[in-house]
Design a protein around this motif. Sequence first.
Motif, PDB file in Angstrom:
ATOM      1  N   ASN A   1     -17.024  11.660  15.662  1.00  0.00           N
ATOM      2  CA  ASN A   1     -16.943  12.736  16.666  1.00  0.00           C
ATOM      3  C   ASN A   1     -18.309  13.003  17.281  1.00  0.00           C
ATOM      4  O   ASN A   1     -18.435  13.259  18.486  1.00  0.00           O
ATOM      5  CB  ASN A   1     -16.380  14.018  16.042  1.00  0.00           C
ATOM      6  CG  ASN A   1     -14.923  13.852  15.681  1.00  0.00           C
ATOM      7  OD1 ASN A   1     -14.235  13.006  16.263  1.00  0.00           O
ATOM      8  ND2 ASN A   1     -14.451  14.627  14.721  1.00  0.00           N
TER       9      ASN A   1
ATOM     10  N   HIS B   1     -19.360  12.572  21.175  1.00  0.00           N
ATOM     11  CA  HIS B   1     -19.945  13.704  21.894  1.00  0.00           C
ATOM     12  C   HIS B   1     -21.266  13.301  22.544  1.00  0.00           C
ATOM     13  O   HIS B   1     -21.534  13.636  23.704  1.00  0.00           O
ATOM     14  CB  HIS B   1     -20.139  14.879  20.938  1.00  0.00           C
ATOM     15  CG  HIS B   1     -20.809  16.060  21.566  1.00  0.00           C
ATOM     16  ND1 HIS B   1     -20.161  16.843  22.497  1.00  0.00           N
ATOM     17  CD2 HIS B   1     -22.063  16.568  21.424  1.00  0.00           C
ATOM     18  CE1 HIS B   1     -20.997  17.791  22.901  1.00  0.00           C
ATOM     19  NE2 HIS B   1     -22.149  17.646  22.260  1.00  0.00           N
TER      20      HIS B   1
ATOM     21  N   ASP C   1      -7.107  13.787  20.711  1.00  0.00           N
ATOM     22  CA  ASP C   1      -7.435  14.069  19.317  1.00  0.00           C
ATOM     23  C   ASP C   1      -6.851  12.950  18.444  1.00  0.00           C
ATOM     24  O   ASP C   1      -5.661  12.983  18.094  1.00  0.00           O
ATOM     25  CB  ASP C   1      -6.852  15.430  18.912  1.00  0.00           C
ATOM     26  CG  ASP C   1      -7.291  15.837  17.523  1.00  0.00           C
ATOM     27  OD1 ASP C   1      -7.772  14.963  16.773  1.00  0.00           O
ATOM     28  OD2 ASP C   1      -7.146  17.022  17.177  1.00  0.00           O
TER      29      ASP C   1
END
Lengths: 113, 510
Positions: free
Chosen positions: A39, A43, B176
């Motif tokens: 993640n 990002h 997601d």
Amino acid sequence: MVIALACFIQSTVSSANTSMKLRKPTVVSTWSAVNDQTNCLRHEITLELPRDAHVYTGPTSYDSNLLTEYSTPWAVPTGHRVKGAWQLYLIKTTNIHLRAYCSGLLVRAQRIP
Amino acid sequence: MITGVVLCMVMLCVPGLIPAVAVCGRSVAVVFICPITGALLCAIAATAEFVLPGSFTLWLVVTWILSNALAIGVVVTRKRRPTPTPQLLRFNTLTSIAIVASVTTVGVWFLLALKAPMMGFDTQAIWMLHAMFIYGGHHRLEADLHNRAYGFSNRDYPPLLPSVSALSFIAVGKIDPRAGVIMTALLNACALGVAACGIALVPQHFQETKRLRDSSTKHRLPQETLRWPTQSLAVVLGVAVLAAGFGLAGEYAINGYADLMWAAAATGAVVFGLVLPTKRTNAAMAWALSTTAALTKNEGLPVALVVIGLIAVRYIPRDRWIGEARRSARSLETSTSSLRTEVRLWVRRCTVAAVMAIPGASWAAIAFAYGINNVFFKSGPPGPASARASATVTEMTHYLHVLPTAVVVLVISALCLRQTRRTFDLGNSAWLWSVFTIYVLTLLATYTLGSLPIHWWLYTSIERTMIFPQLLIFTDIAVWAVLGLTRLLARDSSSALEINDRPVTEVAHL
């Protein structure tokens, strides 16, 4: 029938053991760390690159495949360097003070001249 | 995210409910096939999105409306089955509750492993990437599937699971991957649940007949004596096969891989199409599950085609066909040669199989037509074929340690329980073993003739590609075990009945 039932009892016990192994706290924490790193890299790529930028991630390798995955769908990976406006690099480091540091890895984007 | 996953499940189940009822009628398997039918609709929408302009959401809504309209038509025009006796109705209801409760409980227990947020290598490199392509709309999907930068991503893989993940992105409101992984795990459990239901329904035909005639002893047996123990064992073994599926797949059941999904769906197709009695709803279930397997992973396609072909042969038997042909020939007063009849029989079987295979094979055909080729056969094998075959066989044997047990069970059961199997109207065990053999040989040929380095290829995939044959072995053992118990109880009951049927004086004398 006895053979059949014995076979199923053994397989059920084995399945239950396998499932229990997957729930161990060490497994959970390891995977949580891996996901956090993923993640984080995703990002950082959004900070390094403009949206829908054509990006070249290098010749096919494990790292370039990872960068292609992480830059999708923010950017548009290209198979040739000439078609890309940016090149992405995945760098291994232990310097936690560097920009875009994600648990031992960091991403760098460079404009292709 | 949990709210999004729940919403996604609702978005699978609600549009999938009427098509599921249209396919499998009032069967208990509706509960578990409902999300799978919803997933099939997502796959159809994704295929349409690839070929035609428009977003995934647009094609999803169109698919939902059209499929539900068609399903309502099927349900409304369907002939009603005769209502069972109140006693049988009560038994069927209790059985259905027991099946759903036990399968759900065990399935949920295995899904608790989802607390480890695993994300497999292929999950990211293939399934989630494809989900992002689908989520991005027609232009993105078309461009990305042709993009050489995604060459590592097996771009020709079918769209069922990525489309469900794309639906989860819509439900969550953002991309997601974790939601996609959870949805994949839930669908794995549902597919195993359907297969478990199939095994639990093995004694169904026997319950629906008034009395069981044990052909070996020629005694009519009261149904009630055998009903509960047989049904209970069938439920337990169905659940045991579900547990075995989770055990065989290990972490691949919960980390977003597609292998358990196609293997479980194909096992369900074998159970409903080639094991359970020949009924329209069983054939329809097998068709839906074969299509699911074919649209989940490339390995599922050949299995689905084989299962569909065998279903066509089983459901259009030679005896009945030749009988009908002779009757019609007599009525028309024309002479029909046996060769011509045979050719017509095979033409009919092939036509039925071809029509049934269309949805499952559609993605492969489209991918081929659009030039999206797979990486496994890009060039010839990089080494001697014999060495590759030998390495493959060695690896395969590590995953077939239950095979000798299954062969022993098969031989003993085939000798002792053949009549009981016929009484239950179940398909011959040879159907299941044909699928097993063809799959194993196809797999051997793929590894032998494929273009990837064999040891690396086997190391990274054999564990997953061997899930299906192992599930088939467990299924066959479970079916024979149910029949074994029935035969055991039938023997006891028949001797009791024999005594009761005799005159009172004779019984006293005994």
